[in-house]
Design a protein around this motif. Structure first.
Motif, PDB file in Angstrom:
ATOM      1  N   LEU A  12      23.432 -32.650 -63.546  1.00 22.45           N
ATOM      2  CA  LEU A  12      23.884 -32.649 -61.974  1.00 22.45           C
ATOM      3  C   LEU A  12      23.720 -34.190 -61.228  1.00 22.45           C
ATOM      4  CD1 LEU A  12      22.248 -29.959 -60.769  1.00 22.45           C
ATOM      5  CD2 LEU A  12      25.005 -29.510 -60.182  1.00 22.45           C
ATOM      6  N   VAL A  13      25.304 -35.074 -60.987  1.00 24.63           N
ATOM      7  CA  VAL A  13      25.537 -35.751 -60.683  1.00 24.63           C
ATOM      8  C   VAL A  13      25.578 -36.045 -58.940  1.00 24.63           C
ATOM      9  CG1 VAL A  13      24.788 -36.556 -62.903  1.00 24.63           C
ATOM     10  CG2 VAL A  13      27.182 -36.127 -62.272  1.00 24.63           C
ATOM     11  N   ILE A  14      26.092 -37.683 -59.028  1.00 25.30           N
ATOM     12  CA  ILE A  14      26.332 -37.915 -57.567  1.00 25.30           C
ATOM     13  C   ILE A  14      27.368 -38.993 -57.934  1.00 25.30           C
ATOM     14  CG2 ILE A  14      26.207 -39.305 -55.722  1.00 25.30           C
ATOM     15  CD1 ILE A  14      23.772 -38.338 -54.925  1.00 25.30           C
ATOM     16  N   ALA A  61      24.139 -51.313 -60.389  1.00 26.20           N
ATOM     17  CA  ALA A  61      23.199 -50.361 -61.109  1.00 26.20           C
ATOM     18  C   ALA A  61      21.959 -49.931 -60.871  1.00 26.20           C
ATOM     19  CB  ALA A  61      22.607 -51.896 -62.197  1.00 26.20           C
ATOM     20  N   ARG A  62      21.599 -50.036 -59.566  1.00 26.96           N
ATOM     21  CA  ARG A  62      20.731 -49.219 -59.124  1.00 26.96           C
ATOM     22  C   ARG A  62      21.222 -49.082 -57.699  1.00 26.96           C
ATOM     23  NH1 ARG A  62      15.304 -48.714 -60.712  1.00 26.96           N
ATOM     24  NH2 ARG A  62      13.815 -48.682 -59.070  1.00 26.96           N
ATOM     25  N   ILE A  63      21.049 -47.376 -57.549  1.00 20.31           N
ATOM     26  CA  ILE A  63      20.729 -47.543 -56.048  1.00 20.31           C
ATOM     27  C   ILE A  63      19.916 -46.416 -55.388  1.00 20.31           C
ATOM     28  CG2 ILE A  63      22.671 -46.056 -54.302  1.00 20.31           C
ATOM     29  CD1 ILE A  63      24.900 -46.351 -56.267  1.00 20.31           C
ATOM     30  N   SER A  64      19.316 -46.326 -54.516  1.00 22.69           N
ATOM     31  CA  SER A  64      17.819 -46.165 -53.706  1.00 22.69           C
ATOM     32  C   SER A  64      18.779 -44.790 -52.760  1.00 22.69           C
ATOM     33  CB  SER A  64      17.618 -47.070 -52.800  1.00 22.69           C
ATOM     34  OG  SER A  64      17.978 -47.198 -51.463  1.00 22.69           O
ATOM     35  N   SER A  65      18.524 -43.662 -53.135  1.00 24.03           N
ATOM     36  CA  SER A  65      18.967 -42.727 -52.481  1.00 24.03           C
ATOM     37  C   SER A  65      18.881 -42.817 -50.709  1.00 24.03           C
ATOM     38  CB  SER A  65      17.748 -41.418 -52.652  1.00 24.03           C
ATOM     39  OG  SER A  65      16.251 -41.390 -51.978  1.00 24.03           O
ATOM     40  N   ASP A  66      17.465 -43.395 -50.370  1.00 23.19           N
ATOM     41  CA  ASP A  66      18.013 -44.383 -49.213  1.00 23.19           C
ATOM     42  C   ASP A  66      19.056 -44.285 -48.030  1.00 23.19           C
ATOM     43  OD1 ASP A  66      15.786 -42.835 -48.087  1.00 23.19           O
ATOM     44  OD2 ASP A  66      15.092 -45.138 -48.225  1.00 23.19           O
ATOM     45  N   GLU A  67      19.947 -45.180 -49.479  1.00 25.70           N
ATOM     46  CA  GLU A  67      21.769 -45.585 -49.616  1.00 25.70           C
ATOM     47  C   GLU A  67      22.803 -44.576 -48.733  1.00 25.70           C
ATOM     48  OE1 GLU A  67      22.281 -49.782 -51.635  1.00 25.70           O
ATOM     49  OE2 GLU A  67      20.469 -48.409 -53.022  1.00 25.70           O
ATOM     50  N   LEU A  68      22.139 -43.298 -48.926  1.00 28.91           N
ATOM     51  CA  LEU A  68      23.413 -41.934 -49.192  1.00 28.91           C
ATOM     52  C   LEU A  68      23.418 -41.350 -48.390  1.00 28.91           C
ATOM     53  CD1 LEU A  68      22.290 -40.128 -53.154  1.00 28.91           C
ATOM     54  CD2 LEU A  68      24.298 -42.225 -52.341  1.00 28.91           C
ATOM     55  N   ALA A  69      21.933 -41.879 -47.010  1.00 26.65           N
ATOM     56  CA  ALA A  69      21.759 -41.159 -46.406  1.00 26.65           C
ATOM     57  C   ALA A  69      23.142 -41.529 -45.077  1.00 26.65           C
ATOM     58  CB  ALA A  69      20.829 -41.409 -45.195  1.00 26.65           C
ATOM     59  N   ASP A  70      24.051 -42.894 -45.045  1.00 24.33           N
ATOM     60  CA  ASP A  70      25.126 -42.782 -44.612  1.00 24.33           C
ATOM     61  C   ASP A  70      26.785 -42.907 -45.176  1.00 24.33           C
ATOM     62  OD1 ASP A  70      23.238 -43.653 -42.421  1.00 24.33           O
ATOM     63  OD2 ASP A  70      23.522 -45.747 -42.941  1.00 24.33           O
ATOM     64  N   GLU A  71      26.215 -42.451 -46.018  1.00 29.42           N
ATOM     65  CA  GLU A  71      27.486 -41.714 -47.268  1.00 29.42           C
ATOM     66  C   GLU A  71      28.417 -39.978 -46.923  1.00 29.42           C
ATOM     67  OE1 GLU A  71      28.999 -43.639 -48.840  1.00 29.42           O
ATOM     68  OE2 GLU A  71      27.880 -45.290 -48.451  1.00 29.42           O
ATOM     69  N   ARG A  75      25.089 -26.847 -54.268  1.00 28.32           N
ATOM     70  CA  ARG A  75      24.900 -26.627 -53.012  1.00 28.32           C
ATOM     71  C   ARG A  75      23.198 -26.940 -52.766  1.00 28.32           C
ATOM     72  NH1 ARG A  75      27.730 -26.246 -48.273  1.00 28.32           N
ATOM     73  NH2 ARG A  75      25.643 -26.492 -46.450  1.00 28.32           N
ATOM     74  N   SER A  76      22.630 -25.690 -53.796  1.00 29.65           N
ATOM     75  CA  SER A  76      20.685 -25.536 -52.958  1.00 29.65           C
ATOM     76  C   SER A  76      19.972 -26.792 -53.427  1.00 29.65           C
ATOM     77  CB  SER A  76      20.659 -23.909 -53.890  1.00 29.65           C
ATOM     78  OG  SER A  76      21.300 -22.903 -53.508  1.00 29.65           O
ATOM     79  N   ALA A  77      21.070 -27.116 -55.345  1.00 32.76           N
ATOM     80  CA  ALA A  77      20.653 -28.092 -56.091  1.00 32.76           C
ATOM     81  C   ALA A  77      20.574 -29.674 -54.757  1.00 32.76           C
ATOM     82  CB  ALA A  77      20.823 -28.075 -57.207  1.00 32.76           C
ATOM     83  N   MET A  78      21.666 -29.736 -54.826  1.00 31.20           N
ATOM     84  CA  MET A  78      21.881 -30.485 -53.262  1.00 31.20           C
ATOM     85  C   MET A  78      20.694 -30.982 -52.481  1.00 31.20           C
ATOM     86  SD  MET A  78      25.523 -31.507 -51.114  1.00 31.20           S
ATOM     87  CE  MET A  78      24.111 -31.195 -50.056  1.00 31.20           C
ATOM     88  N   GLU A  79      20.672 -30.417 -51.477  1.00 28.38           N
ATOM     89  CA  GLU A  79      19.449 -29.748 -50.238  1.00 28.38           C
ATOM     90  C   GLU A  79      18.028 -29.699 -50.401  1.00 28.38           C
ATOM     91  OE1 GLU A  79      20.668 -25.763 -49.282  1.00 28.38           O
ATOM     92  OE2 GLU A  79      22.825 -26.539 -47.982  1.00 28.38           O
ATOM     93  N   LYS A 135      25.101 -44.484 -60.141  1.00 23.79           N
ATOM     94  CA  LYS A 135      23.176 -44.619 -60.517  1.00 23.79           C
ATOM     95  C   LYS A 135      22.227 -44.625 -59.926  1.00 23.79           C
ATOM     96  CE  LYS A 135      24.893 -47.278 -64.471  1.00 23.79           C
ATOM     97  NZ  LYS A 135      25.396 -48.029 -65.286  1.00 23.79           N
ATOM     98  N   VAL A 136      22.422 -43.147 -59.284  1.00 23.86           N
ATOM     99  CA  VAL A 136      21.019 -43.105 -58.388  1.00 23.86           C
ATOM    100  C   VAL A 136      20.069 -42.806 -58.037  1.00 23.86           C
ATOM    101  CG1 VAL A 136      20.296 -41.976 -55.966  1.00 23.86           C
ATOM    102  CG2 VAL A 136      22.981 -42.383 -56.195  1.00 23.86           C
ATOM    103  N   GLU A 137      18.786 -43.520 -58.324  1.00 23.96           N
ATOM    104  CA  GLU A 137      17.193 -42.472 -57.739  1.00 23.96           C
ATOM    105  C   GLU A 137      16.797 -41.181 -58.114  1.00 23.96           C
ATOM    106  OE1 GLU A 137      15.332 -47.409 -57.196  1.00 23.96           O
ATOM    107  OE2 GLU A 137      15.105 -45.816 -55.692  1.00 23.96           O
ATOM    108  N   GLY A 138      16.787 -41.033 -59.289  1.00 25.57           N
ATOM    109  CA  GLY A 138      16.052 -39.385 -59.138  1.00 25.57           C
ATOM    110  C   GLY A 138      17.322 -38.650 -59.487  1.00 25.57           C
ATOM    111  N   THR A 139      18.296 -39.317 -59.916  1.00 27.10           N
ATOM    112  CA  THR A 139      19.568 -38.293 -60.582  1.00 27.10           C
ATOM    113  C   THR A 139      19.573 -39.156 -61.954  1.00 27.10           C
ATOM    114  OG1 THR A 139      21.371 -39.964 -59.675  1.00 27.10           O
ATOM    115  CG2 THR A 139      20.925 -37.759 -58.210  1.00 27.10           C
ATOM    116  N   PRO A 140      20.719 -37.836 -63.137  1.00 24.10           N
ATOM    117  CA  PRO A 140      20.735 -36.911 -62.499  1.00 24.10           C
ATOM    118  C   PRO A 140      19.636 -35.753 -62.555  1.00 24.10           C
ATOM    119  CG  PRO A 140      21.061 -37.248 -65.198  1.00 24.10           C
ATOM    120  CD  PRO A 140      20.609 -38.287 -64.848  1.00 24.10           C
TER     121      PRO A 140
END
Length: 303
Positions: free
Chosen positions: A167-169, A181-191, A203-207, A260-265
């Motif tokens: 599962l990816v973003i 090339a590298r995106i921290s998960s914190d940067e997704l908070a405002d997306e 949805r469960s995996a995303m949560e 390319k978010v940290e912790g994904t896929p």
């Protein structure tokens, strides 16, 4: 119940499943009057009302629900007996009813096409639905097996994992994060997030992904279709957390990109599931073995 006929049970099962005599008549190629007569005769045999009729709508009574559960078991047993006798006589063929969750619909038809090339005499019925409905179909014995991302909770099931499920973003190709090339998960908070409906496996995996990182995602849209989500992301309405197995076409033509978010896929698994009481008929056994042997390699095409 000894005086009930198999035909009456078939008619009752269809009418009870659709809660409509008209729909039953359409599916069984009978008249509405014929359906009503058979149900009336069955109620006389059973000694209780099987349906409550309120206006133009019908509802199962408690007796009707009890009979429906047993009728489905009886009809399924007859189907399995028929296929076993065919196998004993050396006849080919058989039937398999398969339910897949909506995310699996992107690879299931192609997998079935490969199976049919090897087993042309086996008839396959494919049902695509959300996770909740696939669970119901398994529990009610309306399908032989299911392909899904998580085995149903509370069902006495045999579940075998057969392939990885990444599962990816994703984002539109021109999204500001697309070239990173590298995106921290914190940067997704405002997306702005476009997500599947509550209760879906995606949805469960995303949560779980965001909960582990103490991030509260900004959910702007909720959709029950992977196709709708992809089109919304392409249109620039937000980003999404989705199965990589749904993305082949959009990635190949450059309409979407995987961020390319940290912790994904996030890696999950695909499961082949059947009720523990479901006996493997020759046709079902052949299909079960085919999926376990062939699906892992087939799904690499979607990586």
């Amino acid at each position: 119940m000894r005086n009930a006929t198999i035909r009456q049970l078939q008619i009752f099962s269809v009418a009870a499943t659709h809660l409509s005599f008209a729909r039953a008549a359409e599916k069984l190629h009978l008249t509405h009057a014929a359906i009503s007569l058979q149900i009336k005769q069955l109620e006389e045999v059973f000694g209780a009302a099987l349906f409550d009729r309120i206006g133009k709508r019908v509802f199962l009574t408690e007796a009707g629900q009890i009979l429906l559960d047993h009728a489905r078991q009886i009809l399924q047993s007859l189907k399995e007996a028929d296929e076993s006798l065919m196998a004993l006589k050396g006849l080919k063929g058989g039937r398999v009813a398969i339910a897949v969750t909506s995310t699996a619909e992107y690879f299931a038809p192609g997998l079935l096409a490969e199976f049919r090339r090897a087993q042309a005499d086996v008839r396959v019925r494919l049902l695509v639905n959300n996770r909740e409905e696939v669970n119901r179909l398994l529990i009610s014995n309306e399908v032989d097996l299911a392909i899904m991302g998580r085995p149903p909770v509370g069902l006495e099931a045999q579940a075998v994992s057969f392939a990885p499920h990444p599962l990816v973003i994703i984002a539109a190709a021109d999204h500001p994060l697309a070239g990173r090339a590298r995106i921290s998960s914190d940067e997704l908070a405002d997306e702005t997030m476009i997500v599947r409906e509550a209760g879906s496996g995606t949805r469960s995996a995303m949560e779980e992904f965001f909960l582990q990182r103490a991030i509260k995602p900004r959910i702007d849209m909720e959709m029950g279709s992977n196709e709708a989500i992809k089109q919304a992301v392409v249109a620039g309405l937000g980003i999404s957390f989705i199965s990589q197995h749904t993305l082949g076409l959009e990635l190949s033509v450059g309409r979407l990109v995987v961020l390319k978010v940290e912790g994904t896929p996030v890696m999950r698994r695909w499961f082949l599931v059947r009720h523990k009481s479901k006996r493997l008929t020759p046709a079902l056994g052949v299909f079960w073995d085919f999926v376990l042997a062939s699906a892992p390699e087939y799904l690499k095409r979607f990586a």
